[in-house]
Motif scaffolding. Sequence first.
Motif, PDB file in Angstrom:
ATOM      1  N   LYS B   9      -4.108 -28.152-101.861  1.00 26.10           N
ATOM      2  CA  LYS B   9      -3.389 -26.883-101.972  1.00 26.10           C
ATOM      3  C   LYS B   9      -4.304 -25.770-102.473  1.00 26.10           C
ATOM      4  O   LYS B   9      -3.988 -24.588-102.365  1.00 26.10           O
ATOM      5  CB  LYS B   9      -2.240 -27.018-102.980  1.00 26.10           C
ATOM      6  CG  LYS B   9      -0.906 -27.444-102.391  1.00 26.10           C
ATOM      7  CD  LYS B   9       0.160 -27.238-103.454  1.00 26.10           C
ATOM      8  CE  LYS B   9       1.555 -27.303-102.891  1.00 26.10           C
ATOM      9  NZ  LYS B   9       2.549 -27.020-103.938  1.00 26.10           N
ATOM     10  N   VAL B  11      -6.782 -22.873-103.236  1.00 22.57           N
ATOM     11  CA  VAL B  11      -7.261 -21.778-102.395  1.00 22.57           C
ATOM     12  C   VAL B  11      -8.590 -21.229-102.897  1.00 22.57           C
ATOM     13  O   VAL B  11      -9.043 -20.175-102.478  1.00 22.57           O
ATOM     14  CB  VAL B  11      -6.221 -20.639-102.286  1.00 22.57           C
ATOM     15  CG1 VAL B  11      -4.960 -21.127-101.619  1.00 22.57           C
ATOM     16  CG2 VAL B  11      -5.913 -20.038-103.656  1.00 22.57           C
ATOM     17  N   ALA B  12      -9.207 -21.941-103.829  1.00 24.37           N
ATOM     18  CA  ALA B  12     -10.566 -21.616-104.270  1.00 24.37           C
ATOM     19  C   ALA B  12     -10.678 -20.293-105.013  1.00 24.37           C
ATOM     20  O   ALA B  12     -11.700 -19.632-104.956  1.00 24.37           O
ATOM     21  CB  ALA B  12     -11.531 -21.638-103.078  1.00 24.37           C
ATOM     22  N   SER B  13      -9.631 -19.924-105.710  1.00 24.47           N
ATOM     23  CA  SER B  13      -9.693 -18.643-106.424  1.00 24.47           C
ATOM     24  C   SER B  13     -10.552 -18.739-107.678  1.00 24.47           C
ATOM     25  O   SER B  13     -11.044 -17.734-108.174  1.00 24.47           O
ATOM     26  CB  SER B  13      -8.283 -18.186-106.818  1.00 24.47           C
ATOM     27  OG  SER B  13      -7.804 -18.948-107.911  1.00 24.47           O
ATOM     28  N   GLN B  15      -9.498 -19.316-110.605  1.00 26.94           N
ATOM     29  CA  GLN B  15      -8.761 -18.828-111.781  1.00 26.94           C
ATOM     30  C   GLN B  15      -8.697 -19.899-112.873  1.00 26.94           C
ATOM     31  O   GLN B  15      -8.715 -19.585-114.054  1.00 26.94           O
ATOM     32  CB  GLN B  15      -7.335 -18.425-111.390  1.00 26.94           C
ATOM     33  CG  GLN B  15      -7.245 -17.288-110.399  1.00 26.94           C
ATOM     34  CD  GLN B  15      -7.721 -15.985-110.987  1.00 26.94           C
ATOM     35  OE1 GLN B  15      -8.799 -15.509-110.703  1.00 26.94           O
ATOM     36  NE2 GLN B  15      -6.914 -15.384-111.839  1.00 26.94           N
ATOM     37  N   GLN B  26     -15.627 -25.849-109.840  1.00 22.22           N
ATOM     38  CA  GLN B  26     -15.408 -25.692-108.400  1.00 22.22           C
ATOM     39  C   GLN B  26     -16.576 -26.319-107.643  1.00 22.22           C
ATOM     40  O   GLN B  26     -17.720 -26.240-108.100  1.00 22.22           O
ATOM     41  CB  GLN B  26     -15.351 -24.200-108.034  1.00 22.22           C
ATOM     42  CG  GLN B  26     -14.118 -23.477-108.513  1.00 22.22           C
ATOM     43  CD  GLN B  26     -14.259 -21.972-108.299  1.00 22.22           C
ATOM     44  OE1 GLN B  26     -14.889 -21.298-109.083  1.00 22.22           O
ATOM     45  NE2 GLN B  26     -13.681 -21.476-107.211  1.00 22.22           N
ATOM     46  N   ASP B  27     -16.284 -26.892-106.476  1.00 22.10           N
ATOM     47  CA  ASP B  27     -17.378 -27.372-105.640  1.00 22.10           C
ATOM     48  C   ASP B  27     -17.947 -26.203-104.841  1.00 22.10           C
ATOM     49  O   ASP B  27     -17.544 -25.056-105.033  1.00 22.10           O
ATOM     50  CB  ASP B  27     -16.904 -28.528-104.733  1.00 22.10           C
ATOM     51  CG  ASP B  27     -15.944 -28.075-103.637  1.00 22.10           C
ATOM     52  OD1 ASP B  27     -15.822 -26.854-103.389  1.00 22.10           O
ATOM     53  OD2 ASP B  27     -15.308 -28.946-103.022  1.00 22.10           O
ATOM     54  N   ASP B  28     -18.885 -26.471-103.945  1.00 17.80           N
ATOM     55  CA  ASP B  28     -19.555 -25.375-103.249  1.00 17.80           C
ATOM     56  C   ASP B  28     -18.631 -24.585-102.326  1.00 17.80           C
ATOM     57  O   ASP B  28     -18.912 -23.441-101.983  1.00 17.80           O
ATOM     58  CB  ASP B  28     -20.761 -25.906-102.458  1.00 17.80           C
ATOM     59  CG  ASP B  28     -21.997 -25.942-103.350  1.00 17.80           C
ATOM     60  OD1 ASP B  28     -21.907 -25.460-104.497  1.00 17.80           O
ATOM     61  OD2 ASP B  28     -23.036 -26.464-102.897  1.00 17.80           O
ATOM     62  N   ASP B  29     -17.533 -25.200-101.916  1.00 20.09           N
ATOM     63  CA  ASP B  29     -16.557 -24.458-101.125  1.00 20.09           C
ATOM     64  C   ASP B  29     -15.544 -23.751-102.005  1.00 20.09           C
ATOM     65  O   ASP B  29     -14.602 -23.129-101.505  1.00 20.09           O
ATOM     66  CB  ASP B  29     -15.817 -25.401-100.168  1.00 20.09           C
ATOM     67  CG  ASP B  29     -16.754 -25.973 -99.117  1.00 20.09           C
ATOM     68  OD1 ASP B  29     -17.689 -25.254 -98.720  1.00 20.09           O
ATOM     69  OD2 ASP B  29     -16.564 -27.136 -98.717  1.00 20.09           O
ATOM     70  N   GLY B  30     -15.719 -23.890-103.307  1.00 16.91           N
ATOM     71  CA  GLY B  30     -14.802 -23.226-104.219  1.00 16.91           C
ATOM     72  C   GLY B  30     -13.605 -24.069-104.614  1.00 16.91           C
ATOM     73  O   GLY B  30     -12.809 -23.669-105.462  1.00 16.91           O
ATOM     74  N   CYS B  54      -2.820 -20.244-111.590  1.00 15.52           N
ATOM     75  CA  CYS B  54      -3.236 -20.813-110.304  1.00 15.52           C
ATOM     76  C   CYS B  54      -2.384 -20.213-109.189  1.00 15.52           C
ATOM     77  O   CYS B  54      -1.169 -20.378-109.173  1.00 15.52           O
ATOM     78  CB  CYS B  54      -3.094 -22.332-110.281  1.00 15.52           C
ATOM     79  SG  CYS B  54      -3.397 -22.998-108.623  1.00 15.52           S
ATOM     80  N   PRO B  55      -3.005 -19.513-108.230  1.00 16.71           N
ATOM     81  CA  PRO B  55      -2.217 -18.847-107.194  1.00 16.71           C
ATOM     82  C   PRO B  55      -1.672 -19.811-106.146  1.00 16.71           C
ATOM     83  O   PRO B  55      -0.959 -19.386-105.241  1.00 16.71           O
ATOM     84  CB  PRO B  55      -3.219 -17.870-106.566  1.00 16.71           C
ATOM     85  CG  PRO B  55      -4.542 -18.503-106.793  1.00 16.71           C
ATOM     86  CD  PRO B  55      -4.444 -19.248-108.101  1.00 16.71           C
ATOM     87  N   ALA B  56      -2.002 -21.086-106.254  1.00 16.19           N
ATOM     88  CA  ALA B  56      -1.508 -22.034-105.254  1.00 16.19           C
ATOM     89  C   ALA B  56      -0.552 -23.050-105.861  1.00 16.19           C
ATOM     90  O   ALA B  56      -0.129 -23.982-105.197  1.00 16.19           O
ATOM     91  CB  ALA B  56      -2.688 -22.750-104.598  1.00 16.19           C
TER      92      ALA B  56
END
Lengths: 395, 64
Positions: B9, B11-13, B15, B26-30, B54-56
């Motif tokens: 879920k 979204v790599a924000s 936050q 976070q991993d490299d994709d966020g 968390c926006p997700a």
Amino acid sequence: MRRIVVVGASAAGLSAAETLRREGYDGTLTLVGDEPLAPYDRPPLSKQILAAEWEPERLALRTPDALAALGLDLRLGVAATALEPADRTVELADGSALPYDGLVIATGVRPRRLPGEGAHVLRTVDDALTLRERLTPGRRLVVVGAGFLGAEAAAVAWRLGCEVTLLEPAPVPLTHAVGMEVGRVLTNAHLERGVKLRCGVTVTEVTEDGVRLADGAQIEADEVLVAVGSLPNTEWLAGSGLTVGDGVVCDEYCEAAPNVYAAGDVVRWYNPLFGTSMRIEHRTTAAEQGMAAARNLFAAPQARKPFAPVPYFWSDQYDMKIQAYGYLRGHDEVAVVEGDLADSRFVAAYRAGDRVTGALAVGMPPKAIRQWRQAIATGAAWHDSVRTTVPAVES
Amino acid sequence: MKVELEADKCVASGQCVLAAMDVFDQDDDGIAILLEEQVGDDRLDDVKEAVAVCPAAAIRLVEQ
Ligand SMILES: Cc1cc2nc3c(=O)[nH]c(=O)nc-3n(C[C@H](O)[C@H](O)[C@H](O)COP(=O)(O)OP(=O)(O)OC[C@H]3O[C@@H](n4cnc5c(N)ncnc54)[C@H](O)[C@@H]3O)c2cc1C
């Protein structure tokens, strides 16, 4: 304070309600929402929901248990119709009146529409499900407005095999939001895939078989999605004495009037970090502002804190993940500080005056972006930040 | 308490990292990574903040 009412049961309203409980408020907490559903998330509507990768159940912002644990007086499917600050009551569409000691306004925005019938908009679960049913391969979709929402929907529709045309009044989409150079990069993603884009056109009307342009031309479509911005839901505040003008106007504490606070897309508040008033339609800001508004409402007057966030948003389009921090509008300069626009992998920094006020990244790892968030949060001087991080430009 | 993360879920924000750096990364994709599943009382406020921002709605705290 024994009675708090929160109007608007989405990201900002839920966050305000949760925060009040976390801060120890144990009085009556009424959450009013005109949608019939428990609080759900909107960003996936133009992404996973439209693409039919998720079913709507996944949108719930909280599990039923977590929601129940808040001990809310939950009024769903009923709109607030009036606010009487003098006798501290909110009136509801079902005729009831809610007296309050404290109020949080979180009624969000709704899509701006165009004259004519039959067009889609994209704001609610129903909107998304209705549109996705129509996005079958080969169908012609016209998207009016090539902003972030329109672009995301176009990307999904393209992936579903639709024939997509984006119509945009500006010469380059998103110029006012991200600048022309970055706008061009984001636009290329559509063009590379054969999504049609017509810029500099104004749509005046939705017709039975498409849309009509200002010059009288007709563009045919099976489905039309109107994504031309939004309007704050403030009509119910008419006659309340609150200042309304492109949103509920609040000070830096998110206060609109004594014991009346506001949060989320509906608010225009003064952000001291940027020294300007702004209205932000970002998911994370809505949650953060819900927290801030709730804390300030519940706090002793001298313990209140200004709400001074670095706004953040993301957008998923095709294989691009776009992330932006800060306040990009009205910038004076954009500089690519990492990566390359041509590769669609870059960080662009935004300057207003002599400060770093924004950063936008496409396809970059979090560490590359975080330092720019930090620069914005600390009001770093442009010349220091941009020089130290891009030595390559000088050599 | 135990922290649960629904990574699909996310979204790599980032936050959550801002709210509780020693619990999330976070991993490299966020995409968010959980550094610690069990959090003691001293970290609870920060993790609750992460859940809230968390926006997700991808983070949960569960009693054990
Ligand atoms: C399709 C879509 C995609 C998005 N994608 C992203 C993204 O990728 N990244 C990002 O940062 N942001 C995104 N956003 C924006 C983000 O969803 C919003 O910023 C966020 O939902 C704002 O939350 P809010 O609670 O302030 O307002 P809203 O979500 O608008 O909620 C307000 C609620 O109040 C209700 N209401 C209105 N009037 C009344 C009344 N009189 N009485 C009772 N209830 C009322 C409304 O029906 C609604 O349920 C997206 C939005 C949409 C629509």
